[in-house]
Design a protein around this motif. Structure first.
Motif, PDB file in Angstrom:
ATOM      1  N   ALA A 128      67.314   9.755 108.370  1.00 53.07           N
ATOM      2  CA  ALA A 128      67.889  11.088 108.597  1.00 53.07           C
ATOM      3  C   ALA A 128      69.391  10.988 108.844  1.00 53.07           C
ATOM      4  N   ALA A 129      69.812  10.001 109.629  1.00 52.17           N
ATOM      5  CA  ALA A 129      71.242   9.833 109.907  1.00 52.17           C
ATOM      6  C   ALA A 129      72.007   9.529 108.629  1.00 52.17           C
ATOM      7  N   ARG A 130      71.447   8.670 107.793  1.00 48.85           N
ATOM      8  CA  ARG A 130      72.110   8.322 106.528  1.00 48.85           C
ATOM      9  C   ARG A 130      72.235   9.551 105.633  1.00 48.85           C
ATOM     10  N   TYR A 131      71.151  10.327 105.469  1.00 50.11           N
ATOM     11  CA  TYR A 131      71.201  11.522 104.630  1.00 50.11           C
ATOM     12  C   TYR A 131      72.139  12.578 105.211  1.00 50.11           C
ATOM     13  N   TRP A 132      72.187  12.693 106.530  1.00 48.73           N
ATOM     14  CA  TRP A 132      73.078  13.666 107.156  1.00 48.73           C
ATOM     15  C   TRP A 132      74.536  13.322 106.842  1.00 48.73           C
ATOM     16  N   LEU A 133      74.879  12.031 106.924  1.00 49.64           N
ATOM     17  CA  LEU A 133      76.248  11.615 106.605  1.00 49.64           C
ATOM     18  C   LEU A 133      76.594  11.902 105.143  1.00 49.64           C
ATOM     19  N   ALA A 135      75.245  14.238 103.295  1.00 51.80           N
ATOM     20  CA  ALA A 135      75.365  15.690 103.148  1.00 51.80           C
ATOM     21  C   ALA A 135      76.717  16.179 103.675  1.00 51.80           C
ATOM     22  N   GLN A 136      77.191  15.616 104.767  1.00 51.45           N
ATOM     23  CA  GLN A 136      78.493  16.022 105.310  1.00 51.45           C
ATOM     24  C   GLN A 136      79.611  15.709 104.318  1.00 51.45           C
ATOM     25  N   ALA A 137      79.500  14.597 103.640  1.00 47.99           N
ATOM     26  CA  ALA A 137      80.513  14.224 102.659  1.00 47.99           C
ATOM     27  C   ALA A 137      80.400  15.067 101.385  1.00 47.99           C
ATOM     28  N   ALA A 138      79.182  15.486 101.045  1.00 47.88           N
ATOM     29  CA  ALA A 138      78.960  16.205  99.789  1.00 47.88           C
ATOM     30  C   ALA A 138      79.313  17.688  99.889  1.00 47.88           C
ATOM     31  N   LEU A 139      79.183  18.258 101.068  1.00 50.63           N
ATOM     32  CA  LEU A 139      79.408  19.695 101.218  1.00 50.63           C
ATOM     33  C   LEU A 139      80.891  20.017 101.254  1.00 50.63           C
TER      34      LEU A 139
END
Length: 141
Positions: A128-133, A135-139
């Motif tokens: 979850a932490a990896r995907y959250w990071l 997503a933060q970079a992609a948005l």
């Protein structure tokens, strides 16, 4: 990127499948797919993060189960995953998202008969932490 022009539902279904497969030994990049999906459907960030995390954790637990039911061959006693798992236990699976290393940790945790529930929780948190990071970079900012 015309080929990425899919509905949000189709994209989420593909994201779950890719995330599951990426957490096994198959060379699939769910991170790139998450990035591409969020570039097309930024409003779906919560659903994408949840489904990618659950799919990836489910794949990790399949790897754990493969290790759990693998014969206890003596030669596996010397593999490199064993030391961190014996030292940190299930918490080592916070790194289950790391390519190649994570697969070995998941299989090794099953092989060492670590309890499935803490393994699943630590896998879920790390993934979850990896995907959250990502997503933060992609948005968009």
């Amino acid at each position: 990127m015309e080929w990425l022009n899919v509905t949000a539902e189709q994209g989420l279904a593909g994201l779950v499948l890719a995330s599951f497969l990426a957490s096994t030994v198959l060379p699939v990049s769910s991170e790139a797919l998450l990035w591409a999906f969020l570039s097309q459907h930024p409003e779906q960030v919560s659903s994408a993060l949840l489904l990618a995390t659950l799919g990836n954790t489910a794949g990790g637990m399949v790897s754990w189960a493969c290790g759990r039911y693998m014969p206890r061959w003596r030669r596996l006693e010397t593999l490199p995953y064993k030391a961190p798992l014996e030292r940190w236990g299930s918490a080592a699976l916070l790194l289950s998202w790391v390519p190649l290393v994570g697969d070995a940790l998941c299989v090794g945790a099953g092989w060492l008969r670590l309890h499935w529930l803490p393994c699943a929780v630590f896998m879920l948190l790390g993934k979850a932490a990896r995907y959250w990071l990502i997503a933060q970079a992609a948005l968009p900012a």
